[in-house]
Design a protein around this motif. Structure first.
Motif, PDB file in Angstrom:
ATOM      1  N   HIS A  52      66.265  57.007  37.291  1.00 31.49           N
ATOM      2  CA  HIS A  52      67.791  56.939  37.144  1.00 31.49           C
ATOM      3  C   HIS A  52      67.915  55.587  36.808  1.00 31.49           C
ATOM      4  O   HIS A  52      67.673  54.331  36.160  1.00 31.49           O
ATOM      5  CB  HIS A  52      68.744  57.820  38.286  1.00 31.49           C
ATOM      6  CG  HIS A  52      68.122  57.087  39.430  1.00 31.49           C
ATOM      7  ND1 HIS A  52      67.983  55.857  40.508  1.00 31.49           N
ATOM      8  CD2 HIS A  52      67.065  56.774  40.703  1.00 31.49           C
ATOM      9  CE1 HIS A  52      67.867  54.912  40.774  1.00 31.49           C
ATOM     10  NE2 HIS A  52      67.183  56.548  41.877  1.00 31.49           N
ATOM     11  N   MET A 287      73.190  55.014  44.307  1.00 32.06           N
ATOM     12  CA  MET A 287      72.654  55.982  43.557  1.00 32.06           C
ATOM     13  C   MET A 287      71.662  56.675  44.413  1.00 32.06           C
ATOM     14  O   MET A 287      70.269  55.447  44.504  1.00 32.06           O
ATOM     15  CB  MET A 287      72.265  55.803  42.061  1.00 32.06           C
ATOM     16  CG  MET A 287      72.563  56.866  41.349  1.00 32.06           C
ATOM     17  SD  MET A 287      72.673  55.812  39.197  1.00 32.06           S
ATOM     18  CE  MET A 287      73.662  55.827  38.712  1.00 32.06           C
ATOM     19  N   LEU A 294      72.898  61.070  41.407  1.00 31.48           N
ATOM     20  CA  LEU A 294      72.594  60.036  39.579  1.00 31.48           C
ATOM     21  C   LEU A 294      72.501  59.824  38.200  1.00 31.48           C
ATOM     22  O   LEU A 294      73.269  61.365  38.156  1.00 31.48           O
ATOM     23  CB  LEU A 294      70.634  60.828  40.030  1.00 31.48           C
ATOM     24  CG  LEU A 294      70.094  61.116  41.259  1.00 31.48           C
ATOM     25  CD1 LEU A 294      68.933  61.601  41.699  1.00 31.48           C
ATOM     26  CD2 LEU A 294      70.234  59.434  41.632  1.00 31.48           C
TER      27      LEU A 294
END
Ligand code: 5CA
Ligand code: ZN
Length: 409
Positions: A52, A287, A294
């Motif tokens: 991510h 995140m 994500l």
């Protein structure tokens, strides 16, 4: 494990400046890497929900570290791990009805592809926790035999009190450490521990979970912190230049790892600098795999976003800042990439020697990538608005942006 292919780093004229970087432990700026070979260990992924934008931002910071060092004509010895066995990975495999090894392999492969696309320099050693087990077992035995570890119902815990320097990485008070320990993989509530913060070194085999022969430790699997210590000491030794990761690793992971290593070797400190990247958020929250908010590098690539634009988006924030990923951040990066490419695609232009030095100076100053981008922007704007006749300039700018920022124009 194999890493991923290296993109070439062009050599620039002259020599770069020594990297000065913020060290979490001393809360000041230091200049590591005095020798010809700089040594860096960066904590790798736990392979699920990879890669991510938060991961990518953290690896981008440590990629810049290497590029600055390479520009000073040093060699870089870079080691990274993959936490390919740990509670959260096993939990995810169970949830998704997958074999945990398949999940780990699939996500590690995806991570390699993303790192390659983003032109992140690969580590010389890329080591999985599972393959490190034969090196971990004797370290845990040594800690236990030295009285720095103890058994609790078959599990082996490290005693934080065995390290006089415990606490010097993260500089937190007892209450903060306790809260973070509970949040980040520790078990401060477990009865019978000498100190609630003591982390597990070796977890006795649990039914239905993978386990390995651990000699005198019995069957089990390694704790998280000793994994990175075993790999770092094996390949880099004590006193390496930088231990890196996101700011969520300062405590307990890097604190505990430093203590393990310091007790094992009797030396201090494990790393000259502990360097931590800020956290990237999405919709106002960090995140994270647990929240599921994500944005994946591979999803952006599949949607046709140029990896160089993703990289420019990462570079537009200082590595130590916490920042928010938005569509606008990406749109600005896409526009910037287009402007830069237009400027260097001309056959001649404005002299760029001063720009090389400005980018060098910005990055050597605690990796100030936004200042480096601003310097390139100034050259690009002037170049797009004028008709300079330096035939070497566009090539020099491309090579500078490639060598120091990892962006291919
Ligand atoms: N395997 C361990 C390290 S040994 C681990 O923390 N894996 S991870 O997959 O959870 O994270 C990999 C790296 O990305 C770590 O350095 C972590 O601090 C960093 N990271 C995770 N989330 C973010 C985020 N939102 N922003 C910036 N960096 C992040
Ligand atoms: Zn680690």
């Amino acid at each position: 494990m194999h890493a991923w292919p290296a993109s070439e780093v062009p050599a620039l004229p002259g020599k770069g400046r020594d990297l000065q970087i913020h060290d979490t432990a001393t809360q000041g700026t230091i200049t590591p890497a005095p020798g010809p070979v700089a040594r860096i260990y960066v904590c790798g992924i736990t392979p699920y929900d990879a890669t991510h934008i938060g991961h990518a931002a953290t690896y981008n910071a440590f990629d810049l570290v290497q590029r600055v060092w390479l520009d000073t004509k040093r060699q870089v010895h870079y080691v990274q791990n993959v936490t390919d066995v740990d509670d959260p990975l096993l939990e995810r495999a169970l949830r998704d009805n997958l074999d945990w090894t398949e999940l780990a392999e699939r996500e590690t492969a995806l991570f390699r592809e993303d790192m390659t696309a983003l032109r992140m320099l690969p580590p010389q050693q890329y080591i999985g926790a599972v393959e490190a087990i034969p090196g971990i077992v004797p370290l845990v035995e040594r800690l236990r035999d030295a009285g720095a570890a103890y058994e609790l119902d078959g599990d082996i815990y490290f005693s934080v009190e065995s390290d006089a320097n415990f606490g010097k990485v993260s500089n937190l008070d007892a209450e903060a450490m306790r809260l973070l320990s509970a949040e980040r993989g520790g078990d401060p509530e477990r009865p019978g521990k000498k100190n609630p913060l003591d982390p597990m070194l070796w977890m006795a085999a649990r039914p239905g979970e993978p386990s390995w022969e651990g000699a005198s430790l019995g069957r089990g699997r390694p704790g998280w912190h000793i994994e990175c210590v075993a790999i770092a000491l094996d390949h880099l030794g004590m006193g390496f230049d930088i231990q890196g990761g996101g700011s969520d690793l300062a405590f307990p992971h890097h604190e505990m790892g430093a203590s393990h290593a310091q007790v094992l070797t009797g030396e201090f400190p494990m790393a000259k600098a502990y360097v931590h990247a800020g956290m990237v958020a999405l919709h106002g929250e960090k995140m994270s795999k647990s929240k599921g908010n994500l944005v994946f590098v591979s999803a952006l690539r599949r949607a046709g976003v140029d990896p160089a634009a993703i990289r420019l988006a990462l570079l537009s924030h200082h590595y130590r800042a916490d920042w928010e990923w938005t569509d606008e951040v990406l749109e600005q990066a896409v526009a910037r990439l287009e402007r830069w490419r237009a400027a260097v695609s001309r056959p001649d232009g404005l002299p760029a020697d001063a720009l090389v030095e400005e980018v060098r100076e910005a990055l050597a100053n605690d990796l100030d990538a936004p200042a480096a981008l601003a310097a390139v922007d100034r050259w690009v704007d002037a170049q797009n608005a004028s008709d300079g006749d330096d035939e070497s300039a566009p090539g020099l700018v491309s090579r500078t942006v490639d060598a120091l920022l990892g962006v291919a124009l």
